[in-house]
Design an enzyme around this catalytic site. Structure first.
Site, short mmCIF file in Angstrom:
data_model
loop_
_atom_site.label_atom_id
_atom_site.label_comp_id
_atom_site.label_asym_id
_atom_site.label_seq_id
_atom_site.Cartn_x
_atom_site.Cartn_y
_atom_site.Cartn_z
N HIS A 15 47.43 30.74 38.80
CA HIS A 15 48.20 31.37 39.88
C HIS A 15 48.99 32.56 39.35
O HIS A 15 49.06 33.61 39.99
CB HIS A 15 49.14 30.36 40.53
CG HIS A 15 48.42 29.20 41.13
ND1 HIS A 15 47.60 29.35 42.23
CD2 HIS A 15 48.33 27.91 40.77
CE1 HIS A 15 47.06 28.17 42.53
NE2 HIS A 15 47.48 27.29 41.65
N MET A 16 49.55 32.41 38.15
CA MET A 16 50.27 33.53 37.53
C MET A 16 49.30 34.67 37.27
O MET A 16 49.66 35.84 37.35
CB MET A 16 50.92 33.05 36.23
CG MET A 16 51.96 33.99 35.68
SD MET A 16 53.45 34.07 36.70
CE MET A 16 53.85 35.82 36.55
N GLY A 17 48.05 34.31 36.97
CA GLY A 17 47.03 35.32 36.69
C GLY A 17 46.93 36.37 37.78
O GLY A 17 46.95 37.57 37.50
N ASP A 18 46.87 35.94 39.05
CA ASP A 18 46.74 36.96 40.09
C ASP A 18 48.07 37.65 40.39
O ASP A 18 48.11 38.82 40.73
CB ASP A 18 46.08 36.38 41.36
CG ASP A 18 47.01 35.67 42.30
OD1 ASP A 18 47.68 36.36 43.08
OD2 ASP A 18 47.03 34.43 42.29
N HIS A 38 41.24 35.18 43.83
CA HIS A 38 42.50 35.88 44.10
C HIS A 38 42.77 36.94 43.03
O HIS A 38 43.16 38.07 43.34
CB HIS A 38 43.67 34.89 44.11
CG HIS A 38 44.00 34.36 45.46
ND1 HIS A 38 43.54 33.16 45.92
CD2 HIS A 38 44.74 34.89 46.47
CE1 HIS A 38 44.00 32.96 47.15
NE2 HIS A 38 44.72 33.99 47.51
N GLN A 96 56.49 37.87 47.17
CA GLN A 96 55.40 38.54 46.44
C GLN A 96 55.17 39.94 46.97
O GLN A 96 54.96 40.89 46.21
CB GLN A 96 54.10 37.76 46.62
CG GLN A 96 53.73 36.86 45.49
CD GLN A 96 52.33 36.29 45.69
OE1 GLN A 96 51.38 37.01 45.99
NE2 GLN A 96 52.21 35.00 45.54
#
Length: 357
Positions: free
Chosen positions: A293-296, A319, A102
């Site tokens: 999770h993909m959102g952040d 997050h 990331q």
């Protein structure tokens, strides 16, 4: 040159602020001082996997770095240039390889050449995305920005022994990243998954998969296709022991949403499978195109893309909101609007800066 100051205790106050701050510093080549690093955690300061991200980005950008040691609460990072190449980083513990990915991916995308990065550490560990989520959900969804990335898994690493091995392959961007406009998911098309067990009997992976499939059939009326990954004793290359399952849904909008769970000592395989299925069902229930999770993880790419991006996320998490705050500090010319409340589904609209490689 102006030094950007980031309070590491802002928002959720974890390692995410460090990763995003260093990532943006590496992409924009703006120096940054981050203080109060992980101040809200029970063991504050830099941990080994954070240090790996720092050292990785230092190598990729020829950065001047001060304060890069385990336990440090403050770090100064001054990047000079972005260099593609072949890199190898060993976290040395079961620290998360996926969180290092990331941190370093944006800088590599904006480098002027192909890169291959080998990372040794944990691939399926608590408090971080499992490697199969990154392989089958994260990089799949990044395609919408015109990003071409592969993640190859050679060996899994679980807590506490680690020893996992992954290789990140990055094609550089040829121009500005494309903006995205994907809000609602539309119809559910199909569900896939990978259930693994290493240094454990095959039935652990099978029971995880069976339990997940039962819940999905009952709640969604869909027959999932879940692969079983296990290894015969004596021919298992992993340190283990460990197990886990990642499920992902293909939807009409073209995106993927995920749900996952990790095995643990004393935790029945059936519970692991059910947890992953219930997480995926919860993510799908919002009707939005991207999971929480993909959102952040989308946020930096939306800020760096050229033009206005709009994304529907299943939940506006701490997050995600923290990622937006950090991004705005580095890219003040961007524009952001959010529809929805924290903890609920939302629509994020970001007018990115259109950074060129």
């Amino acid at each position: 040159m102006e030094i950007i100051e980031i309070d590491g205790s802002m928002g959720e106050g974890g390692g995410q602020i460090l990763r995003y701050s260093l990532g943006f510093s590496a992409v924009t080549l703006k120096p940054v001082r981050i203080y109060n690093i992980r101040a809200k955690r029970s063991n504050p300061g830099l941990r080994p996997q954070h240090l790996t991200a720092v050292k990785a980005l230092q190598m990729i950008t020829d950065a001047v770095v001060k304060g890069a040691k385990v336990g440090s609460m403050e770090i100064y990072f001054e990047p000079k240039r972005r260099k593609p190449g072949n890199y190898r980083f060993n976290i040395g513990t079961a620290g998360s390889t996926t969180l290092v990915i990331q941190a370093i991916l944006p800088a590599l995308l904006f480098s002027k050449g192909y890169s291959s990065v080998e990372i040794i550490g944990g691939t399926d560990v608590p408090w971080s995305p499992p490697i199969d989520y990154m392989r089958y959900v994260f990089i799949y969804n990044l395609r919408f920005f015109g990003v071409d990335v592969e993640i190859e898994l050679y060996r899994r690493g679980h807590y506490p022994r680690g020893g996992g091995r992954v290789v990140l392959k990055v094609k550089p961007l040829l121009g500005k990243m494309k903006p995205i406009n994907i809000v609602e998911r539309g119809k559910l098309i199909s569900i896939y998954g990978i259930s693994h067990a290493v240094r454990l009997p095959r039935h652990v992976a099978e029971r995880q998969a069976r339990s997940a499939a039962t819940v999905i059939r009952e709640k969604l009326g869909v027959e999932p296709n879940i692969l079983i990954e296990s290894y015969p004793p004596g021919r298992d290359p992993h340190l283990g022991p460990g197990s886990g399952i990642v499920l992902y849904a293909d939807v009409e909008a073209g995106t993927r949403l995920g749900g996952d769970a990790l095995g643990a000592r004393g935790k029945r395989a059936e519970i692991v499978g059910r947890e992953a299925a219930e997480k995926l069902i919860d993510e799908l229930s919002s009707g939005m195109a991207f999971d929480s999770h993909m959102g952040d993880m989308l946020i930096p790419y939306m800020f760096l893309a050229g033009g206005e991006s709009i994304a529907g996320v299943s939940k506006l998490t701490n997050h995600t909101l923290t990622a937006i705050e950090v991004s705005k500090i580095f890219l003040p010319n961007s524009k952001v609007s959010i529809v929805g409340n924290k903890g609920e589904k939302g629509i994020i609209r970001i007018h990115g800066v259109g950074l060129s490689p």
